[in-house]
Enzyme design. Structure first.
Site, PDB file in Angstrom:
ATOM      1  N   ARG A   1       0.884  -1.129   0.076  1.00 13.99           N
ATOM      2  CA  ARG A   1       0.057  -0.047  -0.054  1.00 13.99           C
ATOM      3  C   ARG A   1       0.847   1.305  -0.187  1.00 13.99           C
ATOM      4  O   ARG A   1       1.807   1.267   0.596  1.00 13.99           O
ATOM      5  CB  ARG A   1      -0.964   0.069   1.209  1.00 13.99           C
TER       6      ARG A   1
ATOM      7  N   GLU B   1      -2.570   8.347  -4.566  1.00 13.93           N
ATOM      8  CA  GLU B   1      -2.553   7.506  -5.604  1.00 13.93           C
ATOM      9  C   GLU B   1      -3.560   8.027  -6.620  1.00 13.93           C
ATOM     10  O   GLU B   1      -4.951   7.887  -6.255  1.00 13.93           O
ATOM     11  CB  GLU B   1      -2.614   6.067  -5.432  1.00 13.93           C
TER      12      GLU B   1
ATOM     13  N   HIS C   1      -0.925   0.800  -9.820  1.00 17.30           N
ATOM     14  CA  HIS C   1      -1.666  -0.329  -8.933  1.00 17.30           C
ATOM     15  C   HIS C   1      -2.110  -1.618  -9.742  1.00 17.30           C
ATOM     16  O   HIS C   1      -3.133  -1.995  -9.543  1.00 17.30           O
ATOM     17  CB  HIS C   1      -2.891   0.084  -8.251  1.00 17.30           C
TER      18      HIS C   1
END
Length: 306
Positions: free
Chosen positions: A213, A242, A261
């Site tokens: 993460r 993000e 991601h």
């Protein structure tokens, strides 16, 4: 599945209405805030399944305090993420970005590259994904050490596991690694664990790879460390925030690779996610124990070791 249950397919705006009377919720969009906003309507909910390995986005106080069983999709992404990590290590070691730049400029320039066999990796996170990473890196000749909640020797996949909750042990492990891989679950204990002190402890020739993460690392500290030469580069599949906003230093810093991601998103992953839920639903309707039950206090599915 429809022969065993009334199925309601809803988007975020209709979740509160659909939750009334529902026993099971399959949260496919695991980053959506809709579940938190609609939780007041979960008057019959007994089981919440999340279409991801990480469940940090779901664990607000009301979910933690509830009697609702939480399960995740652990096991789907292990090998794909391990392959991503190895690919990034090879990209750094063989300077593939430099080769592509030379090709673009039509330059034929002989260079030497680094061998990865015999180098050292610290994999922070000893769950199934971390173990898949360890096995693949070891197969490539990399010496792998694990980082978990407690130190131990003779681990089946890592050999040695250091205690990353003890700063001295954690920083010593960082100092001895050429590749630092972050795949720990995001909890209050791991949030920001890669901070200025951690980056300063790393070998200046080392690279940092985050597939866990973004919040595991303090972004400003990472940028400062990269600019100061405290580490040689970073491959970031997850960042905080993000995505980085336009003009953020991570877009342009030398030695930084950003991916959106998607390290675990192999062709067919969506079907496999549904398959995990469907198998658990069959267990649910048969009265059998569910797989991948998350300890809502820990924030992940417990396993031996840690």
């Amino acid at each position: 599945m429809t022969e065993h249950a009334e199925v309601r397919l809803v988007e975020a705006a209709g979740l509160a209405r659909a939750l009334h009377g529902a026993d099971v919720l399959f949260a496919y969009d695991f980053f959506s805030p809709a579940i938190h906003e609609a939780w007041h309507a979960a008057d019959s909910l007994r089981w919440l399944h999340v279409a991801s390995a990480g469940v940090d986005a779901m664990l607000d106080p009301q979910v933690r305090a509830s009697e609702v069983v939480l399960t995740n999709s652990r096991g789907i992404f292990d090998q794909a993420i391990a392959e991503y990590v190895l690919a990034q290590i090879l990209t750094f070691a063989k300077d593939l970005r430099g080769s592509w730049a030379l090709q673009r400029d039509e330059r034929w320039l002989h260079r030497e590259s680094q061998r990865i066999a015999g180098t050292r990796a610290l994999v922070v996170g000893t769950g199934p994904i971390g173990r898949a990473v360890a096995r693949l890196l070891a197969a490539a000749g990399i010496h792998v050490t694990g980082g978990g909640r407690r130190a131990r020797d003779r681990d089946a996949d890592f050999g040695t596991v250091i205690d990353v909750t003890a700063p001295a042990s954690f920083h010593a492990g960082l100092a001895g690694a050429d590749w630092v891989v972050a795949i720990a679950p995001l909890t209050e204990q791991t949030r920001g664990m890669f901070d200025a002190a951690a980056f300063a402890a790393m070998d200046p020739a080392a690279r940092f790879i985050n597939v866990g993460r973004g919040e595991l690392a303090r972004t400003d500290d990472l940028v400062t460390a990269l600019r100061a030469g405290e580490l040689a580069g970073a491959a970031l599949d997850v960042v905080d925030p993000e995505p980085p906003p336009p003009g953020h230093p991570l877009w342009e810093l030398p030695g930084v690779v950003l991916t959106p991601h998607n390290s675990g998103d192999f062709i067919g992953w969506r079907d496999e996610l549904v398959g995990v839920f469907a198998e658990n639903f069959r267990r649910w309707t048969a009265g059998r124990p569910l797989r991948n039950v998350v300890d809502k206090h820990l924030g992940y599915v417990p396993s031996t070791g840690g």
